[in-house]
Scaffold this motif. Structure first.
Motif, mmCIF file in Angstrom:
data_model
loop_
_atom_site.group_PDB
_atom_site.id
_atom_site.type_symbol
_atom_site.label_atom_id
_atom_site.label_comp_id
_atom_site.label_asym_id
_atom_site.label_seq_id
_atom_site.Cartn_x
_atom_site.Cartn_y
_atom_site.Cartn_z
ATOM 1 N N MET A 1 7.823 5.612 2.119
ATOM 2 C CA MET A 1 6.942 4.511 1.790
ATOM 3 C C MET A 1 7.347 3.314 2.639
ATOM 4 O O MET A 1 8.512 2.978 2.723
ATOM 5 N N SER A 2 6.388 2.696 3.220
ATOM 6 C CA SER A 2 6.665 1.615 4.151
ATOM 7 C C SER A 2 6.535 0.249 3.491
ATOM 8 O O SER A 2 5.907 0.091 2.465
ATOM 9 N N ASN A 3 7.154 -0.755 4.120
ATOM 10 C CA ASN A 3 6.999 -2.159 3.748
ATOM 11 C C ASN A 3 7.313 -2.454 2.282
ATOM 12 O O ASN A 3 6.637 -3.266 1.653
ATOM 13 N N GLY A 4 8.306 -1.801 1.705
ATOM 14 C CA GLY A 4 8.698 -2.109 0.347
ATOM 15 C C GLY A 4 7.700 -1.697 -0.716
ATOM 16 O O GLY A 4 7.726 -2.205 -1.826
ATOM 17 N N PHE A 5 6.788 -0.820 -0.386
ATOM 18 C CA PHE A 5 5.784 -0.344 -1.341
ATOM 19 C C PHE A 5 6.485 0.340 -2.504
ATOM 20 O O PHE A 5 7.364 1.155 -2.315
ATOM 21 N N SER A 6 6.113 -0.030 -3.738
ATOM 22 C CA SER A 6 6.720 0.628 -4.894
ATOM 23 C C SER A 6 5.615 1.108 -5.831
ATOM 24 O O SER A 6 4.512 0.561 -5.853
ATOM 25 N N LEU A 7 5.935 2.133 -6.564
ATOM 26 C CA LEU A 7 4.993 2.732 -7.501
ATOM 27 C C LEU A 7 5.134 2.102 -8.873
ATOM 28 O O LEU A 7 6.250 1.940 -9.366
ATOM 29 N N ASP A 8 4.017 1.774 -9.492
ATOM 30 C CA ASP A 8 4.066 1.315 -10.872
ATOM 31 C C ASP A 8 3.686 2.481 -11.790
ATOM 32 O O ASP A 8 3.450 3.603 -11.335
ATOM 33 N N ALA A 9 3.618 2.210 -13.077
ATOM 34 C CA ALA A 9 3.350 3.262 -14.061
ATOM 35 C C ALA A 9 1.981 3.912 -13.844
ATOM 36 O O ALA A 9 1.834 5.132 -14.001
ATOM 37 N N ILE A 10 0.984 3.135 -13.468
ATOM 38 C CA ILE A 10 -0.358 3.703 -13.253
ATOM 39 C C ILE A 10 -0.360 4.590 -12.012
ATOM 40 O O ILE A 10 -0.953 5.675 -12.018
ATOM 41 N N ASP A 11 0.315 4.153 -10.938
ATOM 42 C CA ASP A 11 0.428 4.994 -9.743
ATOM 43 C C ASP A 11 1.074 6.335 -10.096
ATOM 44 O O ASP A 11 0.613 7.395 -9.670
ATOM 45 N N ARG A 12 2.143 6.283 -10.862
ATOM 46 C CA ARG A 12 2.840 7.520 -11.254
ATOM 47 C C ARG A 12 1.939 8.414 -12.106
ATOM 48 O O ARG A 12 1.967 9.633 -11.980
ATOM 49 N N GLU A 13 1.143 7.796 -12.953
ATOM 50 C CA GLU A 13 0.201 8.555 -13.787
ATOM 51 C C GLU A 13 -0.869 9.209 -12.916
ATOM 52 O O GLU A 13 -1.232 10.379 -13.130
ATOM 53 N N ILE A 14 -1.365 8.498 -11.926
ATOM 54 C CA ILE A 14 -2.335 9.068 -10.974
ATOM 55 C C ILE A 14 -1.723 10.280 -10.282
ATOM 56 O O ILE A 14 -2.341 11.350 -10.194
ATOM 57 N N LEU A 15 -0.501 10.133 -9.795
ATOM 58 C CA LEU A 15 0.169 11.240 -9.100
ATOM 59 C C LEU A 15 0.382 12.429 -10.032
ATOM 60 O O LEU A 15 0.191 13.587 -9.625
ATOM 61 N N PHE A 16 0.753 12.160 -11.265
ATOM 62 C CA PHE A 16 0.945 13.241 -12.243
ATOM 63 C C PHE A 16 -0.337 14.053 -12.396
ATOM 64 O O PHE A 16 -0.330 15.275 -12.321
ATOM 65 N N HIS A 17 -1.448 13.365 -12.610
ATOM 66 C CA HIS A 17 -2.710 14.076 -12.842
ATOM 67 C C HIS A 17 -3.189 14.808 -11.589
ATOM 68 O O HIS A 17 -3.736 15.906 -11.692
ATOM 69 N N LEU A 18 -2.966 14.231 -10.427
ATOM 70 C CA LEU A 18 -3.373 14.917 -9.192
ATOM 71 C C LEU A 18 -2.512 16.143 -8.912
ATOM 72 O O LEU A 18 -3.002 17.123 -8.362
ATOM 73 N N ARG A 19 -1.232 16.100 -9.286
ATOM 74 C CA ARG A 19 -0.387 17.298 -9.135
ATOM 75 C C ARG A 19 -0.881 18.414 -10.038
ATOM 76 O O ARG A 19 -0.803 19.589 -9.691
ATOM 77 N N GLN A 20 -1.406 18.047 -11.195
ATOM 78 C CA GLN A 20 -1.917 19.052 -12.129
ATOM 79 C C GLN A 20 -3.250 19.621 -11.655
ATOM 80 O O GLN A 20 -3.521 20.800 -11.814
ATOM 81 N N ASP A 21 -4.102 18.760 -11.076
ATOM 82 C CA ASP A 21 -5.432 19.183 -10.627
ATOM 83 C C ASP A 21 -5.888 18.254 -9.509
ATOM 84 O O ASP A 21 -6.418 17.173 -9.768
ATOM 85 N N GLY A 22 -5.673 18.684 -8.278
ATOM 86 C CA GLY A 22 -6.034 17.879 -7.114
ATOM 87 C C GLY A 22 -7.527 17.751 -6.885
ATOM 88 O O GLY A 22 -7.954 17.007 -6.013
ATOM 89 N N ARG A 23 -8.333 18.460 -7.668
ATOM 90 C CA ARG A 23 -9.783 18.400 -7.505
ATOM 91 C C ARG A 23 -10.459 17.479 -8.515
ATOM 92 O O ARG A 23 -11.686 17.466 -8.627
ATOM 93 N N LEU A 24 -9.675 16.703 -9.239
ATOM 94 C CA LEU A 24 -10.275 15.751 -10.185
ATOM 95 C C LEU A 24 -11.182 14.785 -9.446
ATOM 96 O O LEU A 24 -10.841 14.302 -8.363
#
Length: 152
Positions: A1-24
């Motif tokens: 991740m560039s330029n100090g980009f950090s993940l918040d709780a919503i970003d992590r939730e998005i990633l969780f759901h996409l790992r489960q089903d990338g076709r959402l």
């Protein structure tokens, strides 16, 4: 991740759901993470732009495509010159049977994950492609008894 980009709780939730089903769809993803579609799409695009999400893929049933036998292979090399090492890495990476290829710290020097149809196909790969390559000192095969957890 560039330029100090950090993940918040919503970003992590998005990633969780996409790992489960990338076709959402974006609408369904937004609903699951508690956003409306426009801000969800902005976050998704930001995750892609920042390199957090590097792509999307289909998960294929290995048995359905004739790759039901998976073998983990430890490879140790005796070569220490860059030309031989690079040639070995290029050759191993080019084999379609090799589905994962890592250079390791310590021993073994390399880790391969090979997917083939059956034991006969693995023997053909081992004797016809792997054994005898310049630079290889030792090859040790590990057959999986049971997959307990996998990311794909």
């Amino acid at each position: 991740m560039s330029n100090g980009f950090s993940l918040d709780a919503i970003d992590r939730e998005i990633l969780f759901h996409l790992r489960q089903d990338g076709r959402l769809t974006n609408a369904e993803l937004a609903k699951r993470v508690g956003l409306t579609p426009p801000p969800c799409l902005r976050r998704l695009k930001r995750l892609e732009t920042e390199g957090v999400i590097t792509g999307y893929r289909a998960v294929i049933n290995p048995d359905a495509v004739g790759r039901g036998l998976e073998v983990m292979i430890d490879v140790e090399v005796y070569a220490n010159d860059l030309k031989t090492i690079q040639a070995l890495e290029d050759t191993l990476a080019s084999y379609e049977e090799v589905v994962e290829f890592r250079r390791m710290f310590g021993r073994p020097d390399y880790f391969l994950r090979v997917a083939v149809a059956d034991h006969a196909a693995y023997e053909a790969f081992l004797t016809g492609k792997l054994t005898g390559l310049p630079g290889i000192l030792r090859v040790e095969s590990h057959l999986t008894m049971k997959k307990i957890k996998t990311d794909s």
